[in-house]
Design an enzyme around this catalytic site. Structure first.
Site, mmCIF file in Angstrom:
data_model
loop_
_atom_site.group_PDB
_atom_site.id
_atom_site.type_symbol
_atom_site.label_atom_id
_atom_site.label_comp_id
_atom_site.label_asym_id
_atom_site.label_seq_id
_atom_site.Cartn_x
_atom_site.Cartn_y
_atom_site.Cartn_z
ATOM 1 N N LYS A 1 4.082 -6.978 3.796
ATOM 2 C CA LYS A 1 3.807 -5.576 3.535
ATOM 3 C C LYS A 1 3.532 -4.918 4.874
ATOM 4 C CE LYS A 1 0.370 -3.493 3.348
ATOM 5 N NZ LYS A 1 -0.392 -2.578 4.291
ATOM 6 N N THR B 1 1.625 -8.291 12.157
ATOM 7 C CA THR B 1 2.547 -7.730 11.201
ATOM 8 C C THR B 1 1.831 -6.740 10.345
ATOM 9 O OG1 THR B 1 2.475 -8.703 9.047
ATOM 10 C CG2 THR B 1 3.159 -10.108 10.785
ATOM 11 N N THR C 1 0.868 -1.191 0.000
ATOM 12 C CA THR C 1 0.000 0.000 0.000
ATOM 13 C C THR C 1 0.903 1.239 0.000
ATOM 14 O OG1 THR C 1 -0.259 -0.252 2.404
ATOM 15 C CG2 THR C 1 -2.036 -1.083 0.998
ATOM 16 N N ASN D 1 -0.339 10.572 5.894
ATOM 17 C CA ASN D 1 -1.587 10.194 6.555
ATOM 18 C C ASN D 1 -2.620 11.304 6.598
ATOM 19 O OD1 ASN D 1 -1.371 7.317 7.694
ATOM 20 N ND2 ASN D 1 0.645 8.216 8.074
ATOM 21 N N THR E 1 -7.064 11.016 -0.150
ATOM 22 C CA THR E 1 -7.190 11.978 -1.238
ATOM 23 C C THR E 1 -5.991 11.961 -2.167
ATOM 24 O OG1 THR E 1 -6.246 13.686 0.196
ATOM 25 C CG2 THR E 1 -8.645 13.502 0.124
ATOM 26 N N GLU F 1 6.159 4.718 7.352
ATOM 27 C CA GLU F 1 5.718 5.860 6.546
ATOM 28 C C GLU F 1 6.512 7.114 6.904
ATOM 29 O OE1 GLU F 1 1.121 4.502 5.645
ATOM 30 O OE2 GLU F 1 1.532 5.799 7.361
#
Length: 416
Positions: free
Chosen positions: A193, A204, A167, A411, A416, A289
């Site tokens: 992932k 995970t 993702t 985030n 969007t 991230e």
């Protein structure tokens, strides 16, 4: 059930050579991925098929709002048993989607089972992506039609599988290990992932580890549960646990080697499973991230493993520690404050803390250090904090990452 014989003792794990970034599928597995239109351009449907029935061991999220695929596989599969395939979509979590989501999950499972000649309960399904949006099941079913028409299920493309489950990840996460048992090469290969919504409490995100050894489910599950506790349960990016987390271990026996806890090679095999899972966990934390640094926290000298985990979790979850690491600031007070808030039992005068190799705190006070030396260490891509609790002989290892503007940016605009 194997019980304590399958519990991993990290101190006893034998070293194993790992290969990262290159897919080495164990014998008897087929994996691949494709784009079906859930995402704009990137691959979003992946599969694993075993040519002979495999034993599977499954652990899933403890979030109180499990996604429809999690609810379904708990119902149809449980914790361990025979499996023939795995089907995963990314870009949509099919979570908090009500009865329609459950219906779509069943269709996704049943139709893939038909495609590979299996029964529904022999198929694990998973979804990952945006929560609360209806699953575009028609796109997945169209993908099944394409697979049936072009025979892609017979093609080996594990890199495509690794890409199809991502993702917000920036890289695929692939790890393999090989070991010789009774003159036969046994392979353990893992794919995962995970980048955000990462918090240990199973979990995970999504992880699939395969081996061509033969292991009975009653032996496989306690081994896998123990491995998860010491790997995927010890990572954190942001303290949020997903609705969709799962970790699956498959053993199809294609190598012709039967393993059990009383086999002389069991420690080596268990060590290989642990090593693959640990490296996947590190890769997930490093790819957090917006992250620029991997944070490794090693806690030693704790009165219990539970206390060691409390301290490790407190440090990797602390926003103040994570931002200090990002800023390359040797703000040791934030580390000590996190230890003090951890809930672990210890004598405050016996704790010591190191950043890298530099002892910065001991016996209740900070120690002089050369700021520029520690700052130079913090400028690297991996930062290790070591805490000796001075209370016993238990330890644990945790992985996290720094907290940056990039995390907020990703985030703030996820939908969007």
């Amino acid at each position: 059930m194997a019980g304590v014989d399958s519990i991993i003792n990290v101190k006893d794990v034998l070293p194993v050579e790992l290969v990262t970034g290159e897919a080495h599928l164990p014998k008897g597995y087929i994996a691949g991925g494709m784009h079906v239109g859930i995402k704009r351009k990137k691959k979003d449907l992946g599969w694993i098929v075993t040519e002979t029935s495999a034993e599977g061991a499954l652990v899933t999220t403890q979030n109180k709002y499990p996604a429809a695929p999690i609810v379904l596989i708990r119902e149809t599969f449980g914790r361990f048993g025979p499996l023939k395939g795995v089907i995963v979509n990314s870009g949509n979590a099919n979570a908090l989607t009500g009865s329609d989501g459950m219906r779509d999950a069943r269709v996704m499972q049943e139709k893939f089972a038909e495609l590979i000649g299996a029964r529904a309960h022999e198929v694990i399904i998973a979804s990952t992506g945006v929560i609360g949006v209806p699953l575009p099941i028609e796109k997945i079913l169209h993908g099944y039609d394409l697979l049936r028409e072009d025979g892609a299920l017979s093609h080996h493309d594990p890199e495509a599988f690794a890409a199809s489950i991502l993702t917000t990840d920036t890289v695929s996460k692939i790890v393999s290990a090989k070991l010789a048992i009774d003159g036969t090469v046994v392979t353990v290969s893992g794919y995962a992932k995970g980048s955000g919504m990462i918090q240990p409490n199973m979990a995970t995100m999504l992880a699939y580890v395969m081996t061509d050894a033969e292991v009975k489910g009653a032996d496989l599950y306690p081994l896998w549960k123990s491995v998860i506790q010491k790997t995927f349960n010890r990572i954190s990016v942001d303290g949020d646990e997903s609705t969709n987390d799962m970790a699956l271990l498959l053993a199809n026996g294609a190598a012709g080697v039967l393993l059990a806890p009383d086999h002389p090679a069991w420690p080596a095999f268990a060590g290989a499973v642990y090593a693959v899972a640990r490296e996947l966990a590190r890769m997930i934390a490093r790819d957090g991230e917006g992250a620029t640094k991997l944070l490794e926290v090693v806690v030693t000298g704790a009165a219990s493993e539970v206390d060691a985990d409390k301290v490790g979790r407190a440090i990797v979850n602390s926003p103040l520690v994570k931002t200090a690491i990002y800023g390359e600031d040797a703000n040791w007070g934030r580390i000590v404050a996190a230890i003090g808030n951890s809930g672990a039992a210890f004598d405050t005068q016996k704790v010591s803390v190191r950043i890298g190799d530099v002892l910065i705190f001991n016996a209740g006070v900070g120690l002089p250090f050369v700021e520029s030396d520690v700052q130079a260490y913090l400028s690297g891509s991996t930062v290790r904090i070591t805490v000796d609790m001075g209370a016993g002989d238990h330890e644990s290892e945790w992985f996290g990452c720094d907290l940056t503007e990039g995390y907020v940016r990703i985030n703030a605009h996820y939908r969007t």
